[in-house]
Design an enzyme around this catalytic site. Structure first.
Site, short mmCIF file in Angstrom:
data_model
loop_
_atom_site.label_atom_id
_atom_site.label_comp_id
_atom_site.label_asym_id
_atom_site.label_seq_id
_atom_site.Cartn_x
_atom_site.Cartn_y
_atom_site.Cartn_z
CG ASN A 123 -8.53 -49.18 24.64
OD1 ASN A 123 -9.10 -48.21 24.16
ND2 ASN A 123 -9.18 -50.20 25.17
CE LYS A 139 -13.54 -47.26 47.36
NZ LYS A 139 -12.58 -48.29 47.15
CE LYS A 166 -13.84 -51.67 38.77
NZ LYS A 166 -13.86 -51.41 40.22
CD1 TRP A 186 -10.88 -41.66 32.06
CD2 TRP A 186 -8.69 -42.10 32.01
NE1 TRP A 186 -10.35 -41.34 33.29
CE2 TRP A 186 -9.01 -41.59 33.28
CE3 TRP A 186 -7.36 -42.43 31.75
CZ2 TRP A 186 -8.07 -41.42 34.28
CZ3 TRP A 186 -6.42 -42.27 32.74
CH2 TRP A 186 -6.78 -41.77 34.00
CB CYS A 232 -9.64 -46.19 26.13
SG CYS A 232 -8.72 -44.67 26.31
CD GLU A 244 -11.73 -44.60 44.74
OE1 GLU A 244 -11.00 -45.10 43.90
OE2 GLU A 244 -12.43 -45.30 45.51
CD GLU A 248 -10.57 -49.37 49.99
OE1 GLU A 248 -9.47 -48.93 49.64
OE2 GLU A 248 -11.49 -49.58 49.19
C1 G6P Z 1 -7.96 -47.64 39.66
C2 G6P Z 1 -9.33 -47.88 40.24
C3 G6P Z 1 -9.22 -48.32 41.69
C4 G6P Z 1 -8.31 -49.53 41.80
C5 G6P Z 1 -6.94 -49.28 41.16
C6 G6P Z 1 -6.14 -50.57 41.01
O1 G6P Z 1 -7.38 -46.53 40.24
O2 G6P Z 1 -10.13 -46.73 40.15
O3 G6P Z 1 -10.50 -48.67 42.18
O4 G6P Z 1 -8.13 -49.86 43.14
O5 G6P Z 1 -7.12 -48.77 39.83
O6 G6P Z 1 -6.81 -51.42 40.12
P1 G6P Z 1 -6.66 -52.98 40.06
O7 G6P Z 1 -7.56 -53.41 38.94
O8 G6P Z 1 -5.21 -53.24 39.76
O9 G6P Z 1 -7.06 -53.53 41.38
#
Ligand code: G6P
Length: 608
Positions: free
Chosen positions: A97, A485, A603, A72, A2, A488, A481
């Site tokens: 939030n 990707k 995010k 969200w 959010c 996702e 990773e």
């Molecule tokens: C979310 C995002 C990911 C990220 C993860 C950890 O799931 O979509 O891209 O890797 O959170 O986030 P941070 O901000 O702690 O790296």
């Protein structure tokens, strides 16, 4: 996750709110809404579409004070009735939030007091609770403070009342919120990027702060209700850094920003002749001398960075290292070692599970803490004694790219500093590593030149439903990773395996419809990896190999080779990440997904 924007001004705030929401879109959301005060009425508009839909629906909405939100979904499905702002008795409007944990008890009580609930959200109790105090007289600030005292959980909130055009109240506990300071106008937002078009003067609120904002001033009250001053800072972010520019998507832009992001992150180190612990904070030398192991806690992509670092830390610095997924660690009864350095890695610095894991580690007796993080003033930066900021700049695409490679660079520096302190780094090796780090941005730039070839390769993936990623050693986390990707952004089911594990199960999945992507650096495990690739080929699997020069893996029927420009030794995981990011991006383009805002993802995950 959010996002909140709010404004009190001497002009119509609707365009300010909409622009702010647009800049928060990257956090991920499924509905949006805003409310303004107009003629002593709350004028609220909500939408389950994009912010662009809300813009259309608010063409004639006007007001000098307002709050807005991108939601969200956590409690209750994404729908207009669950979208924020939530309104109580047409008098109080709230955006929120976080998560209110005792909302069911409050909801029962407020229902018995005559409040009707129009949504399934936990947020609605906040509005009604504030109203239950406000209706008895007193200020909006006092009513909000009284309500907050009853809430259990995490929140950042913005509150306005229909009969008060001159005050906006906000508060934070557990979720980020900041103030924007303008000329005769003030703003609130969960992320500085939302305000850059209005002001760069910001005040980061502390845990438990409650604020009363007017047009010409604001008053901050701390967790104990005392009036406090907080520093006004000038955000270093420029408006351009959150603009898309010539790129089609933020993900593509951010992949291409990696040479610069790495150069910025490594700047202080590369300009000096030797490595010093001070890059991690004034206390770093003492702390590093006192530790005998490392415990890394992180989520998602940041967790993968930790997995790479484990290889570096044990091999180069000779220090034991454990890497744990934060959401698991926080609920595990683990045996604490007070001589361990707890390293939290996070792009946002606000991830709820990582914060909780850090607090859990502290409660078990850990005192040495280090945050590797991309956002200054974030919660994790404040919670740790030592810190290193990655300087990737704002990362807008939900799928993390430049944050990951800069985290790796920071973790490599940590490895070298610890190796030096532990007498495991000769002067010659130190100079060699510094040389390699200075060269890293241009090495990454060369890998980016593979883009057109990878775009072509991606065409072959668009019709696939599954993919298998293989790597060994340092590059297994890179395979993981790459798989993350791909799933996702393209929604193709992808899994990563250490290549040696192939024969213990996943080989059963390999047939002509299962593309197998392999990270093949020219390192000690190359020959073993080649045998694993033969195992795939013998079962009819189609291989896509990202191979260093001199690996002598040849293009053949069913084997597609992408040649990497150079082998970067210990830094090779950083180079090998780039083509996998590009692959995921171009497969997503082929499939026509919403690359920067993949479905169901956020995010910055500020709730559990
Ligand atoms: C979310 C995002 C990911 C990220 C993860 C950890 O799931 O979509 O891209 O890797 O959170 O986030 P941070 O901000 O702690 O790296």
């Amino acid at each position: 996750m959010c996002g909140i924007v709010g404004a009190i001004a001497q002009r119509n705030v609707v365009p300010i709110l909409l622009e702010g929401l647009q800049r928060l879109e990257y956090r991920g959301y499924d509905s949006a809404g805003l409310v303004v005060v107009h003629d002593e009425e709350l004028d609220r508009v909500r939408s389950t579409g994009r912010v662009a839909d809300l813009t259309k629906k608010t063409a004639s909405t006007q007001g000098l004070i307002g709050i807005a939100h991108t939601r969200w979904a956590t409690h209750g499905v994404p729908s207009e009735r669950n979208a924020h702002p939530h309104v109580s008795k047409n008098q109080i409007a709230v955006v929120h939030n976080g998560i209110i944990e005792n909302y069911e008890i409050l909801r029962t009580r407020l229902t018995s007091e005559g409040y009707e609930f129009a949504s399934d959200t936990d947020t609605e109790v906040i509005g009604h609770l504030i109203h239950s105090y406000y209706k008895n007289g007193g200020t909006l600030l006092a009513a909000t403070q009284a309500a907050l005292a009853e809430l259990v959980g995490a929140y950042a909130i913005g509150v306005i009342a229909n009969d008060n055009r001159d005050q906006l109240v906000c508060a934070r506990r557990g979720s980020p919120l900041l103030l924007g300071v303008g000329d005769g106008e003030h703003f609130i937002a969960s992320d500085v990027s939302a305000l850059l078009a209005q002001t760069r003067k910001v005040v980061y609120l502390e845990e438990g702060d409650v604020v009363e904002l007017g047009r010409h001033g604001y008053k901050i009250f701390d967790v104990n209700g005392r009036h406090v001053e907080r520093i006004v800072q000038l955000s270093e972010l420029s408006n351009d850094s959150v603009e898309l520019g010539l790129y089609q998507h933020y993900m593509q832009k951010e992949i291409h920003e990696q040479p610069q992001a790495l150069a910025d992150t490594l700047e202080s180190v590369c300009n000096s002749q030797s490595l010093v612990p001070g890059i991690f904070g004034a206390q770093a030398a003492n702390t590093f001398a006192d530790i005998d192991s490392i415990l890394i806690l992180a989520c998602g992509t940041s967790h993968h960075a930790g997995l790479v670092a484990r290889y570096w830390l044990e091999e180069i610095a000779g220090i034991r290292c454990n890497v744990e997924i934060a959401s698991e660690y926080r609920y595990r009864d683990s045996v604490a070692n007070p001589k361990s350095l707890v390293v939290v890695i996070s792009q946002s610095g606000e991830t709820a599970d990582t914060q909780a894991a850090l607090n859990h580690a502290k409660s078990l007796g850990h005192t040495h803490t280090l945050a590797i993080c991309n956002v200054p003033e974030s919660a994790l930066i404040r919670l740790c004694k030592l810190r290193m900021l990655t300087r990737a700049g704002p990362e807008i695409g939900v799928a993390s790219t430049k944050a990951f490679t800069t985290q790796l660079a920071a973790l490599f520096l940590l490895t070298l500093v610890l190796a030096k302190q532990r007498g495991r780094l000769s002067l010659q090796d130190e100079q060699r590593h510094l040389h390699d780090l200075r060269h890293l941005p241009s090495a990454v730039q060369k890998v980016l030149e593979l883009e057109p070839h990878i775009a072509k390769l991606a065409e072959k993936f668009a019709s696939k439903h599954n993919a298998l990623f293989l790597g060994r050693g340092l590059h297994f986390p890179i395979a993981a990773e790459g798989a993350l990707k791909l799933k996702e952004v393209s929604y193709i089911h992808a899994e990563a395996y250490p290549a040696g594990e192939l024969k213990h199960g996943p080989l059963a999945l390999v047939d002509k419809d299962m593309p197998v992507i392999s990270v093949a650096p020219n390192d000690a495990l190359l020959e073993k990896l080649k045998s694993n690739l033969q195992e795939v080929r013998a079962r009819g699997g189609e291989l896509y190999v990202f191979a260093d020069a001199n690996t002598h893996i040849k293009e053949a029927e069913g084997i597609h080779i992408m040649h990497m420009p150079e082998h970067a030794g210990y830094l090779s995981p950083i180079l090998h990440t780039i083509p996998l990011q590009l692959l995921a991006y171009y497969v997503a383009l082929q499939k026509g997904t919403d690359v920067d805002k993949p479905r169901n993802l956020a995010k910055s995950v500020t709730v559990e």
